[in-house]
Write an enzyme that holds these catalytic residues in place. Sequence first.
Site, PDB file in Angstrom:
ATOM      1  N   SER A  73       0.831  -1.209   0.000  1.00 60.14           N
ATOM      2  CA  SER A  73       0.000   0.000   0.000  1.00 60.14           C
ATOM      3  C   SER A  73       0.860   1.252   0.000  1.00 60.14           C
ATOM      4  O   SER A  73       1.759   1.394   0.841  1.00 60.14           O
ATOM      5  CB  SER A  73      -0.877   0.036   1.259  1.00 60.14           C
ATOM      6  OG  SER A  73      -1.956  -0.829   1.119  1.00 60.14           O
ATOM      7  N   HIS A 104      -3.332   1.169  -4.634  1.00 61.36           N
ATOM      8  CA  HIS A 104      -2.979  -0.029  -5.418  1.00 61.36           C
ATOM      9  C   HIS A 104      -3.471   0.205  -6.849  1.00 61.36           C
ATOM     10  O   HIS A 104      -4.655   0.013  -7.149  1.00 61.36           O
ATOM     11  CB  HIS A 104      -3.634  -1.288  -4.828  1.00 61.36           C
ATOM     12  CG  HIS A 104      -3.056  -1.684  -3.501  1.00 61.36           C
ATOM     13  ND1 HIS A 104      -2.051  -2.610  -3.374  1.00 61.36           N
ATOM     14  CD2 HIS A 104      -3.322  -1.249  -2.253  1.00 61.36           C
ATOM     15  CE1 HIS A 104      -1.728  -2.739  -2.092  1.00 61.36           C
ATOM     16  NE2 HIS A 104      -2.491  -1.919  -1.394  1.00 61.36           N
ATOM     17  N   HIS A 126      -6.470  -8.359  -1.779  1.00 65.22           N
ATOM     18  CA  HIS A 126      -6.652  -8.678  -0.357  1.00 65.22           C
ATOM     19  C   HIS A 126      -7.957  -9.455  -0.167  1.00 65.22           C
ATOM     20  O   HIS A 126      -8.936  -9.232  -0.886  1.00 65.22           O
ATOM     21  CB  HIS A 126      -6.719  -7.392   0.476  1.00 65.22           C
ATOM     22  CG  HIS A 126      -5.568  -6.462   0.280  1.00 65.22           C
ATOM     23  ND1 HIS A 126      -5.519  -5.553  -0.758  1.00 65.22           N
ATOM     24  CD2 HIS A 126      -4.419  -6.284   0.982  1.00 65.22           C
ATOM     25  CE1 HIS A 126      -4.393  -4.856  -0.685  1.00 65.22           C
ATOM     26  NE2 HIS A 126      -3.703  -5.274   0.356  1.00 65.22           N
ATOM     27  N   TYR A 128     -10.112  -9.030   2.099  1.00 64.18           N
ATOM     28  CA  TYR A 128     -11.242  -8.160   2.453  1.00 64.18           C
ATOM     29  C   TYR A 128     -11.909  -7.518   1.229  1.00 64.18           C
ATOM     30  O   TYR A 128     -13.019  -6.993   1.325  1.00 64.18           O
ATOM     31  CB  TYR A 128     -10.825  -7.072   3.460  1.00 64.18           C
ATOM     32  CG  TYR A 128      -9.759  -6.105   2.976  1.00 64.18           C
ATOM     33  CD1 TYR A 128     -10.051  -5.082   2.082  1.00 64.18           C
ATOM     34  CD2 TYR A 128      -8.445  -6.217   3.428  1.00 64.18           C
ATOM     35  CE1 TYR A 128      -9.071  -4.204   1.635  1.00 64.18           C
ATOM     36  CE2 TYR A 128      -7.464  -5.351   2.994  1.00 64.18           C
ATOM     37  CZ  TYR A 128      -7.784  -4.338   2.097  1.00 64.18           C
ATOM     38  OH  TYR A 128      -6.819  -3.486   1.655  1.00 64.18           O
ATOM     39  N   GLU A 129     -11.233  -7.565   0.075  1.00 62.95           N
ATOM     40  CA  GLU A 129     -11.858  -7.035  -1.142  1.00 62.95           C
ATOM     41  C   GLU A 129     -12.944  -7.978  -1.659  1.00 62.95           C
ATOM     42  O   GLU A 129     -13.654  -7.656  -2.606  1.00 62.95           O
ATOM     43  CB  GLU A 129     -10.801  -6.821  -2.231  1.00 62.95           C
ATOM     44  CG  GLU A 129      -9.799  -5.724  -1.899  1.00 62.95           C
ATOM     45  CD  GLU A 129      -8.700  -5.628  -2.944  1.00 62.95           C
ATOM     46  OE1 GLU A 129      -8.974  -5.124  -4.045  1.00 62.95           O
ATOM     47  OE2 GLU A 129      -7.569  -6.066  -2.655  1.00 62.95           O
ATOM     48  N   ALA A 156       2.738  -2.638   3.795  1.00 58.63           N
ATOM     49  CA  ALA A 156       2.609  -1.654   4.867  1.00 58.63           C
ATOM     50  C   ALA A 156       2.054  -2.402   6.067  1.00 58.63           C
ATOM     51  O   ALA A 156       1.160  -3.236   5.905  1.00 58.63           O
ATOM     52  CB  ALA A 156       1.649  -0.557   4.434  1.00 58.63           C
ATOM     53  N   MET A 258      -2.541  -7.063   6.385  1.00 59.76           N
ATOM     54  CA  MET A 258      -3.677  -7.809   5.805  1.00 59.76           C
ATOM     55  C   MET A 258      -3.291  -8.431   4.463  1.00 59.76           C
ATOM     56  O   MET A 258      -4.117  -8.530   3.545  1.00 59.76           O
ATOM     57  CB  MET A 258      -4.876  -6.859   5.614  1.00 59.76           C
ATOM     58  CG  MET A 258      -5.279  -6.071   6.847  1.00 59.76           C
ATOM     59  SD  MET A 258      -6.499  -4.808   6.471  1.00 59.76           S
ATOM     60  CE  MET A 258      -6.373  -3.781   7.959  1.00 59.76           C
ATOM     61  N   SER A 259      -2.029  -8.812   4.331  1.00 59.56           N
ATOM     62  CA  SER A 259      -1.597  -9.366   3.034  1.00 59.56           C
ATOM     63  C   SER A 259      -0.399 -10.307   3.219  1.00 59.56           C
ATOM     64  O   SER A 259      -0.137 -10.788   4.311  1.00 59.56           O
ATOM     65  CB  SER A 259      -1.210  -8.216   2.086  1.00 59.56           C
ATOM     66  OG  SER A 259      -0.023  -7.588   2.528  1.00 59.56           O
ATOM     67  N   ASN A 282       2.431   2.662  10.967  1.00 60.29           N
ATOM     68  CA  ASN A 282       1.673   3.188  12.114  1.00 60.29           C
ATOM     69  C   ASN A 282       1.982   2.363  13.359  1.00 60.29           C
ATOM     70  O   ASN A 282       2.397   1.215  13.266  1.00 60.29           O
ATOM     71  CB  ASN A 282       0.163   3.141  11.820  1.00 60.29           C
ATOM     72  CG  ASN A 282      -0.315   1.760  11.410  1.00 60.29           C
ATOM     73  OD1 ASN A 282      -0.031   1.286  10.317  1.00 60.29           O
ATOM     74  ND2 ASN A 282      -0.985   1.089  12.317  1.00 60.29           N
ATOM     75  N   HIS A 296      -6.018   4.472   6.853  1.00 64.19           N
ATOM     76  CA  HIS A 296      -5.345   4.135   5.595  1.00 64.19           C
ATOM     77  C   HIS A 296      -4.597   5.343   5.005  1.00 64.19           C
ATOM     78  O   HIS A 296      -3.579   5.163   4.321  1.00 64.19           O
ATOM     79  CB  HIS A 296      -6.370   3.579   4.598  1.00 64.19           C
ATOM     80  CG  HIS A 296      -5.767   2.971   3.371  1.00 64.19           C
ATOM     81  ND1 HIS A 296      -4.831   1.953   3.418  1.00 64.19           N
ATOM     82  CD2 HIS A 296      -5.938   3.242   2.043  1.00 64.19           C
ATOM     83  CE1 HIS A 296      -4.458   1.612   2.178  1.00 64.19           C
ATOM     84  NE2 HIS A 296      -5.118   2.396   1.330  1.00 64.19           N
TER      85      HIS A 296
END
Length: 330
Positions: A73, A104, A126, A128-129, A156, A258-259, A282, A296
């Site tokens: 990301s 992306h 991902h 979640y997509e 990230a 998340m990846s 973060n 994000h």
Amino acid sequence: MMMIEQEDVGATTPIHKLTNGNSNNGLLTNGHKAKKDDDKATYKYTYEHLAETAKYLLERVPFRPKIGIICGSGMGSLAEALTDKVVFPYNQIPHFPESTVEGHAGQLVFGYLMGVEVVCMKGRFHHYEGYPLWKCSMPVRVMKLVGISHLIATNAAGGLNPKYKVGDVMLVNDHINLMGFSGNNPLHGPNDERFGPRFLPMNRAYDKDLIELAKKVWDDLKLGPIHEGVYTCLGGPNFETVAELKMLQMVGVDAVGMSTVHEVITARHCDLTVLAFSLITNFCATNYENQSEANHEEVMDVGKMRQDTLATFVQNLVLRIKKLGYPGIK
Ligand SMILES: O=P(O)(O)O[C@H]1O[C@H](CO)[C@@H](O)[C@H]1O
């Protein structure tokens, strides 16, 4: 010839069916015509389909890439330094999913990075997509089929290790496949030995030689401290609760995202040598007093802030990998 056809009605609930081998006619074996855009159907993702994708790409690219790079990301600018680029928007590549996340771009970019033949994914997929994990990581198999031997996966991530600062880089030396604990795995379903074995070891997933090389490259460039640690992937898209983060910290996770995990499993399945690193974008709030919230925008801002450093790092890294004759586990 008998073939296994799989209709994936949910991310983790496939129905395997034996057919007479005609798997490319859009007809599922229950007699229903599959929708052309059916995201759940694996009938488009057999070895033959991915070979078709690879053929489409190779017919349009005048060289074979050796290294694949997945841009995390806000890290798409890693692909900017490529020369003699051939760019494929994902929606023009046969059988490819589409990127839906900000930061992306959704392009597969072939080119030379410091004279090294590479292919970059500007945008990953991902869970979640809405994509099942095997679909998120299908580009890894496509990259294998177009010729790569090495994969550099970047992401990230939130920093859980209290020693990490925002903007730091962590070389991933291991992961915890938390989604896999519940059976959600990119290799779920029938196995095609042409990609790799049914059962595969993961204890040497992150190549030690490449980690050492990456550390040396980073140090030679005098880029400051660099870390090594354990990454985990959660399903997202929400960031974590305090209790979840405390739990992850307890089990030894240094960075959370998340990846990547499913991509690395798929890469090791087809025998790619893997290096992965996380940009710590973060802090993770592991106490209730901390009022800051992950978002994000911050993730992408930190990507932008560190883009030049990361680009220099990756350029020098691929150069050294080439000079050393593509070392690592095969
Ligand atoms: O892992 P990458 O794609 O770098 O992206 C990370 O950043 C996003 C959250 O801001 C999530 O998609 C997380 O996985």
